[in-house]
Design a protein around this motif. Structure first.
Motif, PDB file in Angstrom:
ATOM      1  N   GLY A 133       0.795  -1.227   0.000  1.00 20.31           N
ATOM      2  CA  GLY A 133       0.000   0.000   0.000  1.00 20.31           C
ATOM      3  C   GLY A 133       0.820   1.266   0.000  1.00 20.31           C
ATOM      4  N   TRP A 134       2.142   1.131   0.098  1.00 21.67           N
ATOM      5  CA  TRP A 134       3.042   2.290   0.038  1.00 21.67           C
ATOM      6  C   TRP A 134       4.152   1.974  -0.943  1.00 21.67           C
ATOM      7  CZ3 TRP A 134       8.298   2.107   1.451  1.00 21.67           C
ATOM      8  CH2 TRP A 134       8.969   3.337   1.412  1.00 21.67           C
ATOM      9  N   SER A 135       4.645   2.971  -1.614  1.00 24.79           N
ATOM     10  CA  SER A 135       5.734   2.725  -2.564  1.00 24.79           C
ATOM     11  C   SER A 135       6.739   3.861  -2.536  1.00 24.79           C
ATOM     12  CB  SER A 135       5.179   2.561  -3.986  1.00 24.79           C
ATOM     13  OG  SER A 135       4.544   3.754  -4.414  1.00 24.79           O
ATOM     14  N   HIS A 136       7.959   3.506  -2.911  1.00 29.05           N
ATOM     15  CA  HIS A 136       9.042   4.478  -3.086  1.00 29.05           C
ATOM     16  C   HIS A 136       9.674   4.164  -4.431  1.00 29.05           C
ATOM     17  CE1 HIS A 136      13.219   6.033  -2.678  1.00 29.05           C
ATOM     18  NE2 HIS A 136      12.599   7.021  -2.070  1.00 29.05           N
ATOM     19  N   GLY A 137       9.143   4.782  -5.472  1.00 30.46           N
ATOM     20  CA  GLY A 137       9.604   4.455  -6.817  1.00 30.46           C
ATOM     21  C   GLY A 137       9.315   2.992  -7.114  1.00 30.46           C
ATOM     22  N   ASP A 138      10.313   2.314  -7.654  1.00 28.02           N
ATOM     23  CA  ASP A 138      10.172   0.891  -7.971  1.00 28.02           C
ATOM     24  C   ASP A 138      10.869   0.006  -6.948  1.00 28.02           C
ATOM     25  OD1 ASP A 138       8.750   1.441 -10.332  1.00 28.02           O
ATOM     26  OD2 ASP A 138      10.603   1.735 -11.464  1.00 28.02           O
ATOM     27  N   ASP A 139      11.278   0.580  -5.833  1.00 26.53           N
ATOM     28  CA  ASP A 139      12.003  -0.198  -4.836  1.00 26.53           C
ATOM     29  C   ASP A 139      11.088  -1.233  -4.186  1.00 26.53           C
ATOM     30  OD1 ASP A 139      14.698   1.150  -4.726  1.00 26.53           O
ATOM     31  OD2 ASP A 139      13.399   2.876  -4.357  1.00 26.53           O
ATOM     32  N   GLU A 140      11.502  -2.491  -4.243  1.00 22.07           N
ATOM     33  CA  GLU A 140      10.734  -3.584  -3.649  1.00 22.07           C
ATOM     34  C   GLU A 140      11.417  -4.157  -2.414  1.00 22.07           C
ATOM     35  OE1 GLU A 140       7.812  -4.792  -4.437  1.00 22.07           O
ATOM     36  OE2 GLU A 140       7.393  -3.851  -6.366  1.00 22.07           O
ATOM     37  N   LEU A 141      12.743  -4.189  -2.439  1.00 23.24           N
ATOM     38  CA  LEU A 141      13.519  -4.822  -1.374  1.00 23.24           C
ATOM     39  C   LEU A 141      14.379  -3.775  -0.682  1.00 23.24           C
ATOM     40  CD1 LEU A 141      14.603  -7.915  -3.515  1.00 23.24           C
ATOM     41  CD2 LEU A 141      12.776  -7.855  -1.805  1.00 23.24           C
ATOM     42  N   PHE A 142      14.211  -3.652   0.644  1.00 23.49           N
ATOM     43  CA  PHE A 142      14.962  -2.623   1.369  1.00 23.49           C
ATOM     44  C   PHE A 142      15.058  -3.011   2.829  1.00 23.49           C
ATOM     45  CE2 PHE A 142      10.624  -1.289   0.238  1.00 23.49           C
ATOM     46  CZ  PHE A 142      10.001  -1.347   1.477  1.00 23.49           C
ATOM     47  N   ASP A 143      15.961  -2.321   3.533  1.00 26.09           N
ATOM     48  CA  ASP A 143      16.141  -2.602   4.958  1.00 26.09           C
ATOM     49  C   ASP A 143      15.436  -1.526   5.790  1.00 26.09           C
ATOM     50  OD1 ASP A 143      17.798  -0.344   4.923  1.00 26.09           O
ATOM     51  OD2 ASP A 143      19.637  -1.535   4.782  1.00 26.09           O
TER      52      ASP A 143
END
Length: 464
Positions: A265-275
């Motif tokens: 339900g939230w996005s940061h560009g196309d970033d899918e995997l993050f810490d």
């Protein structure tokens, strides 16, 4: 001019398990506060005494702790603050923004029956000749104009005031209503941002009227869409796991759940995997969409596999031990932990979940004599046991490095005129008792010389 520090809160009702939607709401509040050096508070909304239980409260605290969400200060009990809520109701009565209502339950029910779908208008709103009888305190809400919610996710929401009734603030028995308690608590706790599910949006217009009546600053509101199943319908038991404890039992590591839920339900560009550090830095209310998010178990498995692969060996081992304890398994012994750690690189690169990793690590936790499963037994005939006997002799004096062990196995395979794969099958069965394992050479190095030779000997003894 200094900026007011961000304060968010998560306010669950302790009437059952922590729903995955509630866990995501808590995560959004946690990320927003932590990313801005603010405070994340926890309030247990336990005013429904008939349904609230200490066990549910404990489950909520345990779930948040498992997910890795730390809160500031002690959890606040809403019920314990009932005197403060009543005090505010009396203040509103004194300042003219509330009034005494003497209407009985039967009278109100009769009025609603005669005026279906209309907000209740109390005949006591402007009365001056008041009886000496039990009364409720009602909000004297504006009857004209609109209440406007400037929502950070839903945009500007307008509600006509003549569609809202004068809600009860304090019941005739002296107990405060939920609507009053929420506003008083958020104000007293200094909450600057109310981030919650959009099922609360209809309550917000009413709650804003209490803020305005008391002359209090409104917090920033952000109402996030609910989570749906893969079929696009509201998430329920028919979709599988819905409680956070169920996801823990399925063996998804907490870091993976944080990553996945943040992206739901939230996005940061196309970033899918993050810490966590990236999530705290990137998270903002503007990145939350208006459409309901859909729970996707395949994507969750992908995220889980990524985090298992990038976690340190020690972190995976800690998560694995927590998982075994949570699911009622026998604690891993020191020897078993050492064996798993010895093969951890191979194990965590392939596993998507902790139980899948544990299944791959079966060779490390079983004890001699091994119980060989049916499929693996098929690879242990007289010929293959003969090759294992030759391999046992070939590795007796090996340096026990992976390269040396693989070289010895290849020589035995060449001597028997077969490929390395023909010796790998029986070797898997002898070392693990199953055909689904990590590399046979990873297992040999993790088990060590003595245990490997002993397991091979158990099978070669059967060769006659």
């Amino acid at each position: 001019m200094s900026q007011i520090p961000v304060v968010t809160r998560f306010a669950p009702s302790p009437t059952g398990y922590l729903h995955v939607g509630g866990a995501r709401t808590a995560l959004f509040n946690w990320l927003f506060a932590r990313g801005r050096g603010g405070r994340f508070l926890l309030r247990i909304e336990d005013t429904d005494r008939a349904r609230s239980t200490p066990e549910a409260t404990e489950a909520i605290l345990k779930g948040l702790t498992w997910l890795g969400l730390d809160w500031d200060g002690e959890p606040v009990s809403q019920f314990a603050r009932k005197d403060r809520h009543a005090e505010v109701a009396r203040q509103m009565l004194a300042n003219g923004s509330a009034y005494k209502c003497f209407s009985t339950t039967d009278e109100i029910a009769a009025w609603r029956e005669q005026h279906p779908r209309q907000p209740f208008v109390s005949p006591w709103r402007d009365a001056t000749d008041l009886p000496d009888a039990p009364f409720a305190i009602r909000l004297k809400a504006p009857r004209t104009g609109e209440t406007v919610i400037d929502d950070q996710v839903q945009g500007e929401v307008r509600v006509a005031n003549d569609q809202l009734d004068d809600m009860v603030l304090l019941r005739s028995d002296g107990t405060p209503t939920y609507m009053l308690a929420v506003v008083v608590d958020d104000h007293d706790m200094g909450v600057t941002h109310v981030i919650r599910g959009d099922d609360h949006l209809t309550n917000t217009a009413r709650q804003i009227q209490i803020y305005d009546a008391m002359g209090w600053d409104r917090p920033v509101f952000a109402h996030i869409p609910l989570i749906h199943g893969e079929d696009g319908k509201k998430l329920s038991k028919r979709h599988g796991a819905v409680g956070l404890h169920e996801f823990a039992a399925l063996g998804y590591p907490p870091a993976a759940m944080r990553n996945y839920l943040a992206r739901l339900g939230w996005s940061h560009g196309d970033d899918e995997l993050f810490d966590d550090a990236q999530a705290c830095e990137w998270f903002d209310l503007s990145g939350i969409g208006r459409a309901p998010a859909r729970l996707d178990f395949k994507k969750l498995e992908h995220v889980s596999g990524h985090h298992l692969g990038t976690m340190s060996d020690d972190a995976v081992m800690a998560a694995l031990q927590d998982y075994v304890a949570e699911t009622g398994g026998a604690p891993l012994t020191g020897v078993q932990r050492d064996r798993i750690m010895g093969a951890m690189g191979a194990l965590k690169d392939k596993a998507k979940t902790l139980p899948a990793l544990l299944d791959q690590a079966r060779f490390a936790v079983v004890e001699r004599p091994l119980q060989i499963d049916e499929k693996a037994t098929k690879s242990l005939d007289a010929v293959s046991r003969g090759m294992l006997k030759s391999l046992t002799a070939a590795v007796q004096n090996a340096s026990w490095t992976r390269d040396d062990l693989e070289g010895a196995a290849k020589r035995v395979a060449d001597e028997n005129g077969v490929g390395l794969g023909k010796i790998a099958g029986p070797l898997r069965a002898a070392l693990a008792g199953t055909s689904a394992t990590p590399s046979v050479f990873d297992m040999m190095t993790a088990l060590g010389r003595d245990e490997t030779l002993a397991r091979l000997q158990d099978q070669t003894d059967l060769a006659g």
